[in-house]
Design a protein around this motif. Structure first.
Motif, mmCIF file in Angstrom:
data_model
loop_
_atom_site.group_PDB
_atom_site.id
_atom_site.type_symbol
_atom_site.label_atom_id
_atom_site.label_comp_id
_atom_site.label_asym_id
_atom_site.label_seq_id
_atom_site.Cartn_x
_atom_site.Cartn_y
_atom_site.Cartn_z
ATOM 1 N N ASN A 117 52.065 -58.544 4.003
ATOM 2 C CA ASN A 117 50.768 -58.085 3.492
ATOM 3 C C ASN A 117 49.575 -58.640 4.286
ATOM 4 O O ASN A 117 48.627 -57.910 4.590
ATOM 5 N N HIS A 118 49.597 -59.949 4.592
ATOM 6 C CA HIS A 118 48.437 -60.552 5.263
ATOM 7 C C HIS A 118 48.279 -60.041 6.685
ATOM 8 O O HIS A 118 47.163 -59.941 7.205
ATOM 9 N N LEU A 119 49.428 -59.652 7.333
ATOM 10 C CA LEU A 119 49.327 -59.111 8.690
ATOM 11 C C LEU A 119 48.967 -57.631 8.663
ATOM 12 O O LEU A 119 48.214 -57.141 9.507
ATOM 13 N N ARG A 120 49.535 -56.896 7.669
ATOM 14 C CA ARG A 120 49.204 -55.480 7.531
ATOM 15 C C ARG A 120 47.704 -55.305 7.254
ATOM 16 O O ARG A 120 47.061 -54.384 7.766
ATOM 17 N N GLU A 140 45.309 -53.010 9.666
ATOM 18 C CA GLU A 140 44.575 -51.834 9.174
ATOM 19 C C GLU A 140 43.067 -52.005 9.341
ATOM 20 O O GLU A 140 42.351 -51.042 9.655
ATOM 21 N N LEU A 141 42.588 -53.250 9.160
ATOM 22 C CA LEU A 141 41.157 -53.508 9.289
ATOM 23 C C LEU A 141 40.710 -53.327 10.745
ATOM 24 O O LEU A 141 39.638 -52.767 11.004
ATOM 25 N N ARG A 142 41.559 -53.785 11.682
ATOM 26 C CA ARG A 142 41.203 -53.618 13.099
ATOM 27 C C ARG A 142 41.200 -52.152 13.490
ATOM 28 O O ARG A 142 40.338 -51.698 14.240
ATOM 29 N N ASN A 191 35.291 -63.001 3.712
ATOM 30 C CA ASN A 191 35.319 -64.418 4.121
ATOM 31 C C ASN A 191 36.425 -65.226 3.430
ATOM 32 O O ASN A 191 36.321 -66.445 3.287
ATOM 33 N N LYS A 192 37.476 -64.538 3.025
ATOM 34 C CA LYS A 192 38.588 -65.258 2.407
ATOM 35 C C LYS A 192 39.505 -65.883 3.449
ATOM 36 O O LYS A 192 40.390 -66.672 3.108
ATOM 37 N N LEU A 230 41.985 -65.764 11.214
ATOM 38 C CA LEU A 230 42.130 -64.364 11.604
ATOM 39 C C LEU A 230 42.731 -64.253 13.005
ATOM 40 O O LEU A 230 43.601 -63.409 13.257
ATOM 41 N N ASN A 231 42.272 -65.109 13.900
ATOM 42 C CA ASN A 231 42.799 -65.120 15.262
ATOM 43 C C ASN A 231 44.283 -65.490 15.250
ATOM 44 O O ASN A 231 45.079 -64.944 16.035
ATOM 45 N N HIS A 232 44.677 -66.392 14.355
ATOM 46 C CA HIS A 232 46.082 -66.780 14.220
ATOM 47 C C HIS A 232 46.932 -65.579 13.786
ATOM 48 O O HIS A 232 48.053 -65.387 14.278
ATOM 49 N N ARG A 233 46.406 -64.755 12.877
ATOM 50 C CA ARG A 233 47.151 -63.569 12.426
ATOM 51 C C ARG A 233 47.343 -62.571 13.566
ATOM 52 O O ARG A 233 48.414 -61.945 13.679
ATOM 53 N N PHE A 234 46.338 -62.404 14.427
ATOM 54 C CA PHE A 234 46.497 -61.488 15.558
ATOM 55 C C PHE A 234 47.528 -62.023 16.545
ATOM 56 O O PHE A 234 48.271 -61.237 17.156
ATOM 57 N N ARG A 235 47.599 -63.333 16.716
ATOM 58 C CA ARG A 235 48.639 -63.901 17.578
ATOM 59 C C ARG A 235 50.022 -63.658 16.993
ATOM 60 O O ARG A 235 50.984 -63.429 17.731
ATOM 61 N N LYS A 236 50.133 -63.705 15.664
ATOM 62 C CA LYS A 236 51.415 -63.387 15.004
ATOM 63 C C LYS A 236 51.821 -61.948 15.295
ATOM 64 O O LYS A 236 52.992 -61.646 15.550
ATOM 65 N N LEU A 237 50.834 -61.038 15.267
ATOM 66 C CA LEU A 237 51.129 -59.635 15.576
ATOM 67 C C LEU A 237 51.606 -59.499 17.030
ATOM 68 O O LEU A 237 52.523 -58.691 17.305
#
Length: 311
Positions: free
Chosen positions: A262-265, A269-271, A288-289, A295-302
């Motif tokens: 969910n957190h990566l999806r 979708e937002l990008r 701002n949650k 957020l940058n960490h989540r993109f690295r996970k992707l």
């Protein structure tokens, strides 16, 4: 007319007290005076290519020495072939030099001052007048609109150069002295120091012009730096967004972004929805949650998931 010529023309219009007139004349003679022998008689010539300075020398001699000098004009035979104006003292020139403070009579050639130019008895106003005189005689200053700031004064001898250094040091200008083929040169390269020097010698109109251009150049440079910084940041943002969209597209084609956690999806979708915004703006879209670094960490996970899928 060049900036240096306009500055000198302004200086030739300054009205001075008697002591400062004599001091400025002393400086002009020290820098540009030549003692010659014509017809067996000594003659003192003070030469310049600037007609305004020639007029100034003539006026100073009449005021300080109450004599009427001659004006001799000749044309240079080399380069631009400009006129050279010689203000000539042919009547008792050695005695007139003594009146100005030379305590020993110079031999034919360049006139050198044997009395110390800088002494404790000299008034502050006369020190300014001396610096004004040597600048008129052998000084130049770059146009403030040029690529660099530069003011210099020629000195025929090292002794004169060192005296000028002492005089400018009294005003904390910290000028430099270098040797050249035809003598020595005192120079300043900092805009603020050049402005201070022009204030000392009384070139106030030139000073204002110099400051106007200097401030304008400073503002232009600052704007250019800001624009370059903004452009670099924008290019960085666009480059990062393009890479992130490629990763998200690859994942969607090979496994579907709906199958992501969910957190990566959510960030994928937002990008896709906001492809042009930076990370700071994306965090705002998320309420701002999550922080910018999160957020940058989540993109690295992707990116890691895309690599696992064969990207």
């Amino acid at each position: 007319m060049s900036f240096a010529s306009r500055t000198k023309k302004e200086l030739t219009l300054i009205e001075e007290s008697d002591c400062c007139q004599r001091t400025e004349l002393e400086a002009l003679i020290t820098a540009n005076g030549r003692l010659k022998t014509i017809g067996g008689r000594p003659v003192l010539d003070i030469e310049t290519e600037n007609v305004a300075i020639a007029r100034r020398i003539y006026t100073l001699i009449k005021a300080a020495l109450t004599v009427h000098p001659e004006v001799v004009v000749r044309k240079k035979m080399r380069l631009k072939k400009n006129n050279v104006y010689a203000i000539r003292l042919s009547t008792h020139p050695l005695e007139l030099l003594q009146q100005l403070g030379w305590n020993r009579l110079p031999s034919p050639g360049a006139v050198e001052q044997s009395v110390p130019v800088l002494d404790k008895r000299r008034k502050r106003c006369c020190q300014r007048a001396y610096l004004r005189g040597v600048f008129l005689a052998g000084g130049s200053v770059n146009d403030p609109g040029s690529n660099s700031y530069h003011l210099e004064i020629s000195a025929s001898t090292k002794a004169l150069g060192e005296i000028l250094i002492k005089m400018t040091d009294a005003y904390e200008l910290h000028a430099k002295l270098i040797q050249r083929k035809r003598g020595y040169v005192l120079y300043l390269k900092e805009g603020e120091k050049i402005v201070d020097f022009m204030s000392i010698i009384g070139a106030h109109q030139a000073l204002l012009k110099f400051e106007d251009v200097r401030i304008l150049k400073g503002m232009r440079n600052q704007v250019n730096r800001l624009v370059n910084c903004e452009t670099a940041n924008l290019n960085k943002t666009i480059g990062a967004a393009v890479r992130q969209l490629e990763v998200i597209r690859f994942i969607d084609e090979h496994m579907g972004i709906q199958n992501l956690p969910n957190h990566l999806r959510e960030v994928a979708e937002l990008r896709q929805k906001y492809p042009e915004v930076n990370l700071q703006e994306l965090t705002a879209r998320l309420g701002n949650k999550v922080s910018k670094s999160g957020l940058n960490h989540r993109f690295r996970k992707l990116e890691q998931i895309a690599e696992q899928l064969g990207k």
